[in-house]
Design an enzyme around this catalytic site. Structure first.
Site, PDB file in Angstrom:
ATOM      1  N   ASN A  59       0.812  -1.216   0.000  1.00 39.40           N
ATOM      2  CA  ASN A  59       0.000   0.000   0.000  1.00 39.40           C
ATOM      3  C   ASN A  59       0.846   1.267   0.000  1.00 39.40           C
ATOM      4  OD1 ASN A  59      -2.758  -0.586  -0.199  1.00 39.40           O
ATOM      5  ND2 ASN A  59      -2.809  -1.296   1.933  1.00 39.40           N
TER       6      ASN A  59
ATOM      7  N   CYS B 104     -53.275  -2.585  46.201  1.00 41.52           N
ATOM      8  CA  CYS B 104     -52.400  -3.752  46.293  1.00 41.52           C
ATOM      9  C   CYS B 104     -50.923  -3.379  46.302  1.00 41.52           C
ATOM     10  CB  CYS B 104     -52.679  -4.722  45.154  1.00 41.52           C
ATOM     11  SG  CYS B 104     -52.338  -4.070  43.500  1.00 41.52           S
TER      12      CYS B 104
ATOM     13  N   CYS C  73     -53.615  -0.481  32.566  1.00 39.36           N
ATOM     14  CA  CYS C  73     -54.067  -1.422  33.585  1.00 39.36           C
ATOM     15  C   CYS C  73     -54.320  -0.747  34.928  1.00 39.36           C
ATOM     16  CB  CYS C  73     -53.036  -2.537  33.756  1.00 39.36           C
ATOM     17  SG  CYS C  73     -52.711  -3.476  32.267  1.00 39.36           S
TER      18      CYS C  73
ATOM     19  N   CYS D 215      -6.945  -0.680   9.416  1.00 37.31           N
ATOM     20  CA  CYS D 215      -6.645  -1.446   8.205  1.00 37.31           C
ATOM     21  C   CYS D 215      -6.196  -0.437   7.159  1.00 37.31           C
ATOM     22  CB  CYS D 215      -7.845  -2.266   7.756  1.00 37.31           C
ATOM     23  SG  CYS D 215      -9.365  -1.313   7.534  1.00 37.31           S
TER      24      CYS D 215
ATOM     25  N   ARG E 143     -21.148  -0.955  -0.182  1.00 36.02           N
ATOM     26  CA  ARG E 143     -20.942  -2.366   0.137  1.00 36.02           C
ATOM     27  C   ARG E 143     -22.212  -3.193  -0.067  1.00 36.02           C
ATOM     28  NH1 ARG E 143     -16.610  -0.658  -0.526  1.00 36.02           N
ATOM     29  NH2 ARG E 143     -14.925  -0.472   1.000  1.00 36.02           N
TER      30      ARG E 143
ATOM     31  N   CYS F  86     -45.071  -4.278  33.501  1.00 33.07           N
ATOM     32  CA  CYS F  86     -46.383  -4.144  34.128  1.00 33.07           C
ATOM     33  C   CYS F  86     -46.767  -5.449  34.814  1.00 33.07           C
ATOM     34  CB  CYS F  86     -47.422  -3.751  33.074  1.00 33.07           C
ATOM     35  SG  CYS F  86     -49.118  -3.682  33.689  1.00 33.07           S
TER      36      CYS F  86
ATOM     37  N   TRP G 269     -12.711   1.493   7.547  1.00 32.97           N
ATOM     38  CA  TRP G 269     -14.174   1.390   7.612  1.00 32.97           C
ATOM     39  C   TRP G 269     -14.701   0.013   7.223  1.00 32.97           C
ATOM     40  CZ3 TRP G 269     -13.631   6.010   4.000  1.00 32.97           C
ATOM     41  CH2 TRP G 269     -13.248   5.615   2.704  1.00 32.97           C
TER      42      TRP G 269
ATOM     43  N   CYS H 299     -50.188  -6.813  32.404  1.00 29.30           N
ATOM     44  CA  CYS H 299     -50.010  -7.153  30.989  1.00 29.30           C
ATOM     45  C   CYS H 299     -48.561  -7.445  30.635  1.00 29.30           C
ATOM     46  CB  CYS H 299     -50.549  -6.049  30.085  1.00 29.30           C
ATOM     47  SG  CYS H 299     -49.642  -4.484  30.212  1.00 29.30           S
TER      48      CYS H 299
ATOM     49  N   ILE I 146     -11.595  -6.628   0.746  1.00 28.47           N
ATOM     50  CA  ILE I 146     -12.992  -6.790   0.356  1.00 28.47           C
ATOM     51  C   ILE I 146     -13.142  -7.592  -0.931  1.00 28.47           C
ATOM     52  CG2 ILE I 146     -13.685  -4.677   1.544  1.00 28.47           C
ATOM     53  CD1 ILE I 146     -13.749  -3.303  -1.216  1.00 28.47           C
TER      54      ILE I 146
END
EC number: 3.1.3.95
Length: 1195
Positions: free
Chosen positions: A320, A1139, A1147, A407, A453, A1120, A411, A1123, A346
């Site tokens: 390179n 409760c 609910c 690399c 890509r 919940c 990317w 549900c 690639i």
């Protein structure tokens, strides 16, 4: 000039920018074989040699006789004609589709159409994601589909949250640089960059000139325990001249120094419980840190040697330099070590993937499969990637050294290594939310070129830029999931969906090449996010083996022999069984299966079989005969094929059948809707010629019930199946027929323990509380009514009214009505289609149908009268109390739908679902939603996971799917523990359909359509785990019901007990006895004796009167209590004041005063407590009314 009006732009909606194209049909009688998405329009529709083919602006749909191909257009890689009459379609996920045509001209025409549809877009708006988003946003609230568009809060605020979670010291060591604001430095980097605090922006600009594409080294991860960081960048531009940059060298070494200045919890004496590190190494590090802790930051030991990991081979890195690139030299970067991994570029990965696709498209069982798979080198590339990630993870975790990864451009291979290493190190990224943040930050924010890509970037014809880099990384994550099945919150279906939508262009998440392009094109606001589909609250993607408390660092085996081919993506047709075909016989023996489904509740009746062959049962030429009982219904329908052919595509070319409604209504076109479902035992007994056994003699409490139920209601409670026939507008038996059935009910045979007195008392209490005034308005189709008005029947199972159905089943089945509640009634307006085992399709006429079922056509006028007298009544539901029926039959939310994924018969929370067709659809379309579910809320299409036949076929002019009525929890259990639901968004237009059998395995792979209109990935292991979890939840719910029933029984016993003897003053008599001489009963008048006499008149004291309700803390409630929907920013927590549990707004929205809690003003209570308090008040008033005449008589 004409009249001036407001500007025309005010009348333009977003969807008007994407008008649907005109449909081109090869034959006029063809109909679209699938349900379109928002903004989707079918453009071409025709016939192939053995299939029906359609092309829309989103997908290619090919409907074969025994299979369905459903592929997004952007997933198609290439199309070519082979053998003159065959289209060969190669997909980007390695699938290969072949379609044959009868003529060469037709093949070339469809080749041209498909080539134009899959060509590169000329502009971004040509991608379907923009049209889909525009049509999801309507002007009215009903048309809004914003839940399909926006990601979660963890995505929008990910950068700040990640910095805080990883514990960066932003005051002394690190800083967030805004040098890339508005992407002025690097368009492929995020706008905020993390660098050491002493690095200036000027130095960063100088470094950017030295790095390829100005991708400078920035930190993306910090290890919490030792402070080691992971940084990423691109290659240095050394070239053949050997250029150097002092600022770049300084920045790289500064990263290592900053890690030493910001140590983790190990250096500061924190927890050492993370990972698999050596204990002695951890202790030595802790000891060394304790020696220098007092001297401050300046006395910190020398920084660790930084590892520069170059993903390329050394040869490629040096080569390179000819292009202006290169690699770092250790001589120029002090205290650094450079390692080359040798990962392929690639172009090599693209070639390997093409070879893999060719191998996977071969014959099903090639003799050289293993050698051919090895020659693709796909698994070898995965092995190298995993080794690189493991090297980074070990360097950071075990050695405590920082790592810089790059690399060539930074990317492609760089995000593969960095993201995979972060998954190995941090358990957060193995969760659903964390994985989404990982993809957004390491792939999208740092500029992976998804447009190039994946091949959907506009005006790009260079195929060399196309490469499945992201797919390869997802495959490596799949390998980790296979090796560590308990350490990932998401399952394989999550990854498969991500693969599909990487290429589908349905969502805008993976459009464009970098964040700068996405922001310029406003993609985030003009398209939907894929994370709305793959959100954390969607239970379809949850791994039921996940261990959330584990923080182990992963050390996978990277050898090729330990890796597996991802068959769910590359070989989807090779899966041994689909969820539509599999049932409990795959997991359980017949005995175990019977115990699994009938033994969960001790008082549940076993299911019986009344005929051997359901196909011959529909044939009037063969008499109906009763066979011996057998609880395994599934074993006797193995050879039945599921008819998935749409009514317009009869392979024999038969005409569409028209059926007279029988009541003067218009004729309706009925499609091939498959075979009738297996009937439950009681319905089969009703259809057979054998008599029934009576239930009236099983307990004397039946007489008590008969006295409590009004006469009008008793006519509807003879049998669950008869009741369902009356509910769903089918012709009902006349009173004489019902009396005959009542006299012959002795055929079922039920042990006495199935009719306990508790059922009578419980049912009586419900009658007392309801006062017989909560009546359900069941929707009817107006065209089947003799008077043209909707008929409405009374489903007793949704009231508290007892019936023989209550006696037939246990207390637990009061809230889980039998499968007959979901079975399609025998309706004169429906044409029943039957298919023999050989595959021929036969239509049973209306007269033949009724001849095999006698006495079903009488009493229709009586039903109409009774139904019309019940308009405007209230529905009394134990969960909601009294409210209009419209408030109960409402569409559930997207988060609630995700709770029902593949739960079989154990859907424990279901309030109603809606299935309709998109606006503008002028023709009936078959909804291929055999097993799964997709949803378009608010008058759009909704599908629920599990066997769902709600829209097998439908007509726009009134033919809808019947509503499945049920009691409190609203789910319906089918035979064999499977579910079947019919859903409608227009309650006043309901008609019967004939569903496909549920438990009969079919060679036809069914479609599990999700929100994206694509088949849902199947996983039998996760499916079985969902069944186990749902069975556990059902058992818990049954125990809760039994406790409530027992408490109610005890309360009623106290309430209905004969009044105690009126209190009288015996004090004078006791005094006389006490004062008399020689009395031996001196202690008779003591306090103890007075207590014994008055004990019977004491009123029972509830324990709650002496206890204080303790609230469940907010941090302990993530879902919940009722549900089970997950709480988030838009779904807040609400405490019930009675409760103390935590509920969602749906609910817990009712208010009542609670005097027992010293709350005399109306306060917020949940639905169940609201009903309980109402019943308690009514019982107290009744008790007071009973005491008044007694007190009057005593006085």
């Amino acid at each position: 000039m004409g009249e001036e009006g407001p500007p025309s732009l005010e009348y333009i909606q977003a969807k008007d920018l994407f008008p649907p194209k005109e449909l081109v049909k090869e034959e006029e009688n063809l109909q679209v074989p699938f349900t379109v998405l928002q903004g989707e329009g079918v453009e071409f529709l025709g016939r192939a040699a053995d299939a029906l083919i359609a092309i829309s602006n989103y997908r290619l749909h090919i409907k074969f006789k025994d299979s369905v191909i459903n592929v997004p257009l952007r997933m198609i890689d290439s199309v070519e004609s082979r053998d003159m009459f065959q289209l060969h379609i190669s997909c980007k996920d390695s699938k290969v589709v072949r379609c044959h045509f009868s003529t060469f001209k037709q093949c070339q025409e469809w080749l041209s159409r498909l080539s134009r549809a899959t060509a590169r877009p000329a502009k971004p708006e040509d991608l379907f994601a923009f049209a889909y988003h525009a049509w999801c946003l309507g002007l009215t609230e009903e048309d809004q589909h914003t839940h399909l568009c926006q990601p979660g809060e963890h995505i929008r605020c990910r950068q700040e949250a990640e910095l805080a979670r990883m514990g960066f010291d932003l005051q002394n060591v690190w800083r967030v640089s805004h040098i890339n604001s508005n992407y002025k430095l690097c368009p492929s980097y995020p706008q905020k960059l993390l660098v050491p605090v002493w690095i200036t922006d000027k130095e960063l600009e100088n470094v950017a000139s030295f790095r390829s594409w100005k991708r400078i080294p920035v930190v993306v991860y910090r290890h919490l325990r030792n402070g080691a960081a992971i940084a990423r960048c691109s290659q240095p531009e050394i070239s053949w001249w050997g250029w150097r940059n002092a600022d770049d060298e300084y920045l790289v070494t500064s990263i290592a120094k900053a890690c030493a200045l910001d140590p983790g919890t190990r250096a500061t004496g924190g927890s050492l419980s993370t990972g698999n590190n050596d204990t002695s190494e951890a202790c030595d590090a802790d000891f060394d840190s304790s020696l220098t802790a007092c001297s401050g930051v300046e006395s910190t030991a020398a920084p660790q040697k930084l590892l520069i990991l170059d993903a390329r081979s050394y040869t490629a890195a040096v080569a390179n330099r000819a292009k202006g690139g290169g690699c770092e030299c250790e001589e120029y970067y002090p205290n650094c070590e450079v390692v080359f991994m040798g990962m392929a570029n690639i172009h090599a990965i693209r070639n390997s993937f093409q070879y893999l696709r060719a191998v996977c498209s071969q014959m099903p069982d090639p003799s050289n499969w293993l050698s051919a798979l090895e020659s693709t080198k796909w698994l070898q590339h995965l092995s190298v990637m995993l080794k690189a990630a493991v090297l980074v993870a070990n360097t950071v975790d075990r050695e405590g050294r920082p790592v810089l990864v790059h690399c060539s451009d930074g990317w492609d291979r760089t995000p593969q290594i960095v993201a995979l290493a972060k998954i190995l190190l941090d358990p957060y990224y193995r969760t659903l939310e964390g994985f989404q943040v990982l993809v957004e930050s390491d792939w999208l924010d740092f500029g992976h070129k998804f447009g190039d890509r994946c091949g959907h970037q506009e005006n790009v014809e260079d195929q060399n830029e196309q490469c499945p880099v992201f797919l390869q990384w997802l495959d490596s994550v799949h390998q980790l999931l296979k090796q560590f099945p308990c350490l990932f919150e998401f399952n394989e279906a999550f990854l498969v969906k991500l693969v599909q939508h990487t290429y589908s262009c349905l969502y805008g998440t993976f459009l464009a090449n970098n964040p700068c392009e996405r922001e310029k094109r406003n993609i985030y606001k003009r398209t939907c996010s894929v994370w709305a589909l793959l959100r954390a609250g969607n239970k379809n993607f949850h791994n039921f083996l996940y261990t959330p408390s584990s923080d182990m660092v992963l050390h996978p085996v990277c050898h090729v022999r330990a890796l597996h081919l991802w068959t769910a993506v590359y070989l989807p047709a090779s899966s041994p069984c689909t969820l539509g075909e599999e049932n409990m016989d795959l997991y359980l023996s017949p005995v175990a299966q019977s115990q699994e489904f009938s033994g969960r509740s001790l008082d549940r009746l076993p299911k019986t079989r009344s005929m051997d062959d359901l196909l011959s049962a529909c044939d009037t030429s063969s008499p109906l005969t009763r066979t011996s009982s057998d609880p395994n219904l599934n074993n006797h329908c193995q050879e039945v094929r599921v008819g998935l052919e749409p009514w317009h595509s009869n392979p024999e070319g038969s005409e569409t059948s028209f059926v007279d409604s029988g009541v003067g209504g218009p004729q309706q076109t009925v499609g091939e809707v498959g075979l009738p479902p297996p009937l439950p035992s009681s319905q089969k007994d009703y259809l057979s010629n054998k008599p029934f056994k009576s239930h009236k003699s099983c307990s004397p409490s039946y007489k008590l019930l008969n006295t409590a139920v009004p006469r009008e209601m008793k006519s509807n409670t003879s049998d669950p199946e008869i009741k369902v026939l009356e509910e769903t507008k089918g012709p009902a038996p006349d009173p004489s027929a019902q009396d005959e059935l009542g006299r012959t009910l002795d055929g079922i045979g039920e042990p006495p323990e199935h009719c306990p007195e508790t059922e009578a008392v419980s049912a009586l209490s419900k009658v007392i509380s309801n006062k017989c005034d909560g009546v359900c308005n069941f929707p009817e189709s107006s065209q089947n009514s003799p008077t043209g008005t909707p008929q409405q029947a009374q489903p007793d199972s949704m009231l508290g009214v007892p019936s023989k159905c209550v006696l037939d089943h246990s207390l637990s089945t009061v809230c889980n009505p039998p499968s007959a509640a979901c079975q399609t009634p025998l309706d004169p307006s429906t044409d029943f289609l039957n298919q023999d085992p050989s595959g021929s399709v036969a239509s049973i006429s209306h007269q033949e149908q009724l001849s095999s079922v006698p006495d079903l056509t009488h009493g229709e006028e009586d039903i109409g009268k009774r139904g019309n007298n019940r308009n405007g009544q209230l529905l009394e539901n134990p969960r909601f109390g009294k409210m209009p029926l419209e408030l109960v039959r409402k569409p559930i939310s997207q988060s609630q739908i995700s709770e029902f994924s593949f739960l079989g018969s154990n859907w424990d929370s279901f309030q109603g679902m809606v299935t309709s067709f998109p606006s503008g659809e002028a023709t009936p379309r078959r909804l291929l939603s055999y097993g799964c579910c997709s949803k378009r809320p608010n008058s759009k299409q909704m599908r629920a996971t599990g066997p769902c036949f709600g829209g097998q076929w439908a007509q726009r002019e009134g033919v809808k799917s019947p509503v499945c009525s049920s009691h409190s929890n609203g789910h319906c259990t089918g035979p064999g523990g499977k579910n079947q639901m019919w859903l409608s968004s227009h309650p006043k237009q309901v008609s019967s359909t004939k569903p496909v059998p549920l438990n009969c395995p079919s060679p036809v792979p069914p479609l599990y359509l999700d929100d994206d209109g694509l088949p849902f990935p199947t996983d039998v292991i996760q499916h079985r785990l969902r069944q186990i979890e749902a069975g556990y939840k059902q058992e818990v719910e049954q125990l809760r019901r039994q406790v409530r029933e027992l408490q109610m029984r005890l309360d009623i016993r106290h309430c209905c007990a004969p009044p105690a003897e009126p209190p009288m003053d015996y004090e004078d008599d006791f005094t006389c006895l006490k004062e008399s001489d020689g009395s031996d009963t001196e202690d008779f008048g003591s306090d103890h004796s007075e207590d014994c006499l008055s004990e019977a008149s004491w009123e029972p004291v509830d324990k709650k009167e002496t206890e204080v309700t303790r609230w469940v803390p907010d941090h302990m409630a993530s879902h919940c209590y009722n549900c089970d929907c997950e709480f988030w920013l838009a779904k807040r927590r609400h405490h019930c004041r009675n409760c103390g549990n935590v509920f969602c707004a749906g609910c817990c929205h009712l208010k009542l005063p609670i005097p027992d809690q010293q709350l005399y003003d109306p306060v917020l209570v949940c639905n169940s407590c609201y009903e309980h308090i109402q019943v308690s008040r009514a019982r107290e008033l009744m008790s007071q009314q009973l005491k008044k005449p007694i007190a009057t008589a005593s006085s």
